[in-house]
Design a protein around this motif. Structure first.
Motif, PDB file in Angstrom:
ATOM      1  N   THR A   1     -24.157 -65.732  -5.484  1.00  0.00           N
ATOM      2  CA  THR A   1     -24.182 -64.296  -5.187  1.00  0.00           C
ATOM      3  C   THR A   1     -25.600 -63.747  -5.298  1.00  0.00           C
ATOM      4  OG1 THR A   1     -22.012 -64.201  -6.245  1.00  0.00           O
ATOM      5  CG2 THR A   1     -23.080 -62.105  -5.706  1.00  0.00           C
ATOM      6  N   GLN A   2     -26.229 -64.136  -6.387  1.00  0.00           N
ATOM      7  CA  GLN A   2     -27.599 -63.686  -6.597  1.00  0.00           C
ATOM      8  C   GLN A   2     -28.488 -64.097  -5.431  1.00  0.00           C
ATOM      9  OE1 GLN A   2     -28.862 -65.146 -10.412  1.00  0.00           O
ATOM     10  NE2 GLN A   2     -28.211 -63.274 -11.462  1.00  0.00           N
ATOM     11  N   LEU A   3     -28.264 -65.302  -5.061  1.00  0.00           N
ATOM     12  CA  LEU A   3     -29.037 -65.842  -3.946  1.00  0.00           C
ATOM     13  C   LEU A   3     -28.872 -64.977  -2.698  1.00  0.00           C
ATOM     14  CD1 LEU A   3     -30.760 -68.345  -4.205  1.00  0.00           C
ATOM     15  CD2 LEU A   3     -29.014 -69.603  -2.989  1.00  0.00           C
TER      16      LEU A   3
ATOM     17  N   GLU B   1     -32.501 -58.755   0.211  1.00  0.00           N
ATOM     18  CA  GLU B   1     -33.688 -58.017  -0.203  1.00  0.00           C
ATOM     19  C   GLU B   1     -34.910 -58.506   0.564  1.00  0.00           C
ATOM     20  OE1 GLU B   1     -33.415 -57.517  -4.558  1.00  0.00           O
ATOM     21  OE2 GLU B   1     -35.565 -57.016  -4.459  1.00  0.00           O
ATOM     22  N   LEU B   2     -34.963 -59.785   0.627  1.00  0.00           N
ATOM     23  CA  LEU B   2     -36.097 -60.393   1.324  1.00  0.00           C
ATOM     24  C   LEU B   2     -36.164 -59.938   2.775  1.00  0.00           C
ATOM     25  CD1 LEU B   2     -38.374 -62.500   0.906  1.00  0.00           C
ATOM     26  CD2 LEU B   2     -36.833 -64.178   1.917  1.00  0.00           C
TER      27      LEU B   2
ATOM     28  N   GLU C   1     -39.184 -53.960   6.314  1.00  0.00           N
ATOM     29  CA  GLU C   1     -39.993 -52.837   5.851  1.00  0.00           C
ATOM     30  C   GLU C   1     -41.457 -53.083   6.164  1.00  0.00           C
ATOM     31  OE1 GLU C   1     -39.315 -50.000   1.981  1.00  0.00           O
ATOM     32  OE2 GLU C   1     -40.018 -52.072   1.643  1.00  0.00           O
ATOM     33  N   GLY C   2     -41.851 -54.297   5.882  1.00  0.00           N
ATOM     34  CA  GLY C   2     -43.223 -54.666   6.135  1.00  0.00           C
ATOM     35  C   GLY C   2     -43.582 -54.477   7.603  1.00  0.00           C
ATOM     36  N   THR C   3     -42.698 -54.931   8.412  1.00  0.00           N
ATOM     37  CA  THR C   3     -42.912 -54.823   9.849  1.00  0.00           C
ATOM     38  C   THR C   3     -43.035 -53.361  10.270  1.00  0.00           C
ATOM     39  OG1 THR C   3     -41.440 -56.723  10.009  1.00  0.00           O
ATOM     40  CG2 THR C   3     -42.086 -55.669  12.049  1.00  0.00           C
ATOM     41  N   LEU C   4     -42.146 -52.591   9.733  1.00  0.00           N
ATOM     42  CA  LEU C   4     -42.181 -51.166  10.082  1.00  0.00           C
ATOM     43  C   LEU C   4     -43.516 -50.549   9.697  1.00  0.00           C
ATOM     44  CD1 LEU C   4     -38.600 -49.940   9.136  1.00  0.00           C
ATOM     45  CD2 LEU C   4     -39.644 -49.997  11.391  1.00  0.00           C
ATOM     46  N   LEU C   5     -43.926 -50.863   8.485  1.00  0.00           N
ATOM     47  CA  LEU C   5     -45.198 -50.318   8.017  1.00  0.00           C
ATOM     48  C   LEU C   5     -46.327 -50.761   8.927  1.00  0.00           C
ATOM     49  CD1 LEU C   5     -44.990 -50.621   4.138  1.00  0.00           C
ATOM     50  CD2 LEU C   5     -45.280 -48.537   5.475  1.00  0.00           C
ATOM     51  N   ASP C   6     -46.307 -51.976   9.260  1.00  0.00           N
ATOM     52  CA  ASP C   6     -47.340 -52.495  10.172  1.00  0.00           C
ATOM     53  C   ASP C   6     -47.336 -51.709  11.478  1.00  0.00           C
ATOM     54  OD1 ASP C   6     -47.131 -56.034   9.203  1.00  0.00           O
ATOM     55  OD2 ASP C   6     -48.351 -54.323   8.467  1.00  0.00           O
ATOM     56  N   ASN C   7     -46.166 -51.495  11.979  1.00  0.00           N
ATOM     57  CA  ASN C   7     -46.044 -50.767  13.251  1.00  0.00           C
ATOM     58  C   ASN C   7     -46.610 -49.370  13.123  1.00  0.00           C
ATOM     59  OD1 ASN C   7     -44.915 -52.892  14.499  1.00  0.00           O
ATOM     60  ND2 ASN C   7     -42.795 -52.132  14.458  1.00  0.00           N
TER      61      ASN C   7
END
Lengths: 95, 573
Positions: free
Chosen positions: B520-522, B528-529, B535-541
């Motif tokens: 489950t944790q996995l 999340e990953l 999120e990272g992609t969005l920020l980059d954009n």
């Protein structure tokens, strides 16, 4: 014994020295103590074994002295004359 | 009676049981045998017995020359043996009375020729081949002249040799009075082919008879003294030649011991025809094992002779009943013959013969002796040979024999007698007590068993009203556990096993939960990953758009300001 006729039957075994001595002794006995009133019969057990068996002759020479209705037996070559005479009740003659 | 293959010179069988074995076939044929012994040692019996045998079974008529006792006397004495003396009086047997007549004076030298002549007549008459001269010491007793004695004995011997008669001359020796004959016979011993000595001794109030072959020209013979008895039908010599080769081929058949587990350990059971020894201190259930064996045999329909020395028959049967071994039924059916020998006092030779005869008449295929040690109690020197002879006899008759034996100590290896006896045994079981934890339990050890690989294994012997059983023993810390300790140990082992199973189960369950949790944790982390990446992609954009816009704005502003210079870096806004 005195006066009556006496019969002697001597069983001997063959013609060995023992037999010869016995025969000689018997002759001497007869001549001395029973002159003319003895009859002697000599039986050789080797020639007449059946007779030996029948008569129960174990030891030889065996002398049977038959006088009247008594039978006196002696075993041996008859050297002991005194003993024979004593048994027969005859006084020995010194000769 | 088995035919004894003669070895050596030609032999004349005597028919005296055991004797023909001692001499490899009997007396020397056509030769003279000197039979010596004190008064009452059995010389006349032996001589007459063998003469009779010659006449009855070997077609060899015989003459008995009696020097001492009158023949009618002798015949009367022999009546108790039940011999068929109807052959007497000329046909197969002839009695010659040659007792010296002491009333006849000896008047000179004499000889035995009369007798020999008479004998010749008789020999010819009946075709006699054997002759006995009974008590030769009497014959020339009246002669003091040793020359005569020697001469006559010589004559007799030569006569015998030339007639080739198988002769027995009996001689009372040693005797109370020394006779002229003894000295001569000493000389004669060299000339005689065979000499046998009989003796009778008293040991602990029990009479024992022994015979010994002192000399036997041209033949091998048993050199030791052998025991004999004058039994119901004559002389019996206690001697069995050990078979050189035991026939192993027909002993593959296995007999149940009466205890299943024991059968398994012995590779199927006791071997047919085997000699089984069970040792142990008193009370260790030796008789029980013997009883189990007996029951198993009877169930197979086989006849058993059970010889008990210790208990009365009835007592033993009811004792065995309490452990579910029912012998009463088999006794009633006639399969089991129970012989209680407790009250027998006397010569163990006689006893042994009696027992073997019993087994014969009963037709026993199996035999039990409980205990064997009682048989050889009185004489330690020949107890081993007794056991040997019993074993040899049993093997010859293909009888499976089980003997129990007492040991004083608890270690089977210490008893010397048992070592001897055990060397004869094919299977040796030892019963002992194991004292541990305040309890005394019975153990059975297979000390030795030919043909199986289970030596030296110990099992606990359990007796109950269900019967006899074997259980495994536990060995802990080098010690053997039996009885309740064993039971406790077994329980403990069981508990431990269960505990382990439960524990494993629990751990497994635990693991499952952990795995699920981690899984489950996995998943969570993975989500999340992904989100972070997005999120990272969005920020980059956004950043990229920002940059584009700002560049575009500056260009616009510059244009609007009519600046010719493109964007002057460093000009701050």
């Amino acid at each position: 014994m005195s006066g009556d006729r006496v019969r002697f039957r001597l069983y001997i075994a063959g013609e060995g020295p023992s037999s010869k001595v016995a025969i000689a002794n018997l002759k001497a006995l007869c001549d001395t103590y029973f002159p003319n009133r003895s009859a002697t019969e000599i039986i050789d057990v080797f020639e007449e074994p059946a007779t030996a068996l029948r008569d129960g002759v174990m030891l030889t020479p065996l002398l049977c002295v038959i006088g009247g209705d008594t039978v006196q037996k002696f075993v041996g070559d008859l050297s002991k004359t005194a003993a024979i005479l004593g048994a027969l009740g005859i006084k020995a003659e010194s000769s | 009676m088995a035919d004894i293959a003669p070895i050596g010179v030609r032999k004349a069988a005597t028919g005296v049981e055991g004797f023909d074995e001692v001499t490899h076939g009997g007396l020397p044929f056509g030769r003279t045998t000197l039979l010596e012994g004190g008064p009452g040692t059995g010389k006349t019996v032996f001589a007459l017995q063998s003469l009779l045998h010659g006449a009855q079974h070997c077609k060899e008529p015989g003459i008995f020359v009696a020097f001492e006792e009158v023949s009618t006397h002798i015949l009367k004495n022999m009546e108790s043996f039940g011999w068929n003396l109807s052959l007497a009086n000329g046909q197969g047997l002839y009695f010659l009375d040659a007792q010296p007549d002491y009333t006849i004076p000896h008047v000179g030298d004499f000889n035995l020729c009369g007798m020999l002549a008479a004998l010749d007549a008789q020999v010819a008459l009946m075709g006699a081949k054997r002759i006995v001269f009974d008590a030769i010491d009497v014959v020339l007793v009246r002669t003091e002249n040793s020359v005569t004695v020697r001469r006559e004995i010589d004559r007799l011997h030569n006569w015998l040799l030339t007639r080739e008669l198988t002769a027995i001359i009996t001689h009372k020796y040693p005797s109370a009075e020394p006779s002229a004959i003894s000295g001569v016979l000493d000389f004669m011993r060299f000339a005689i082919d065979c000499t046998i000595v009989l003796e009778q001794t008293q040991q602990n109030g029990i009479s024992r008879r022994k015979m010994r072959v002192v000399k036997y020209r041209g033949s091998g013979f048993e050199e030791d003294k052998v025991p004999f008895v004058i039994g119901d039908s004559g002389i019996e010599v206690g001697y069995t030649r050990a078979k050189a080769s035991v026939e192993e081929s027909d002993t593959n058949e296995r007999l149940s011991s009466g205890i299943e587990r024991l059968d398994a350990m012995l590779g199927g059971g006791y071997r047919r025809g085997a000699n089984i020894l069970i040792t142990g201190v008193p009370g260790t259930a030796k008789t029980t094992l013997a009883g189990a064996f007996t029951q198993a045999a009877c169930r197979r329909g086989e006849r058993v002779l059970f010889v008990t020395f210790d208990s009365e028959g009835r007592e033993m049967i009811s004792n065995l009943d309490s452990v579910n071994i029912g012998l009463a039924q088999h006794e009633a059916d006639g399969l089991l013959r129970l012989y209680s020998a407790r009250t027998f006092r006397g010569n163990s030779e006689v006893h042994l013969m009696k027992i073997t005869k019993l087994a014969d008449t009963h037709g026993a295929r199996c035999m039990v002796l409980d205990p064997l040690s009682a048989l050889g109690k009185a004489e330690d020197d020949i107890s081993f040979s007794l056991a040997e002879r019993l074993a040899a006899w049993a093997k010859t008759h293909r009888i499976t024999i089980l003997c129990t034996s007492l040991v004083a100590g608890d270690t089977p290896l210490l008893e010397s007698t048992n070592i001897h006896v055990s060397s004869i045994a094919d299977t040796w079981l030892h019963l002992s007590y194991l004292i541990h934890g305040g309890e005394r339990n019975r153990c059975l050890t297979i000390v030795k068993s030919r043909g199986t690989s289970h030596s030296n294994q110990v099992r606990e012997l359990i007796l109950s009203d269900q019967g006899v059983a074997l259980a495994d023993v536990f060995v802990e810390g080098g010690e053997v556990l039996t009885g309740t300790l064993r039971y406790e140990k077994e329980r403990e082992e069981l508990r431990k096993r269960e505990a382990r199973t439960t524990e494993n189960h629990r751990i497994r369950k635990r693991q499952d939960i952990d795995i699920a949790r981690i899984q489950t944790q996995l998943d969570l982390l993975r989500s999340e990953l992904e989100w972070k990446i997005e999120e990272g992609t969005l920020l980059d954009n956004a950043a990229a758009m920002d940059l584009r816009e700002s560049t575009q704005t500056r260009s616009e502003i510059s244009r609007l300001r009519r600046g010719d210079n493109p964007a002057i870096p460093g000009e701050a806004e």
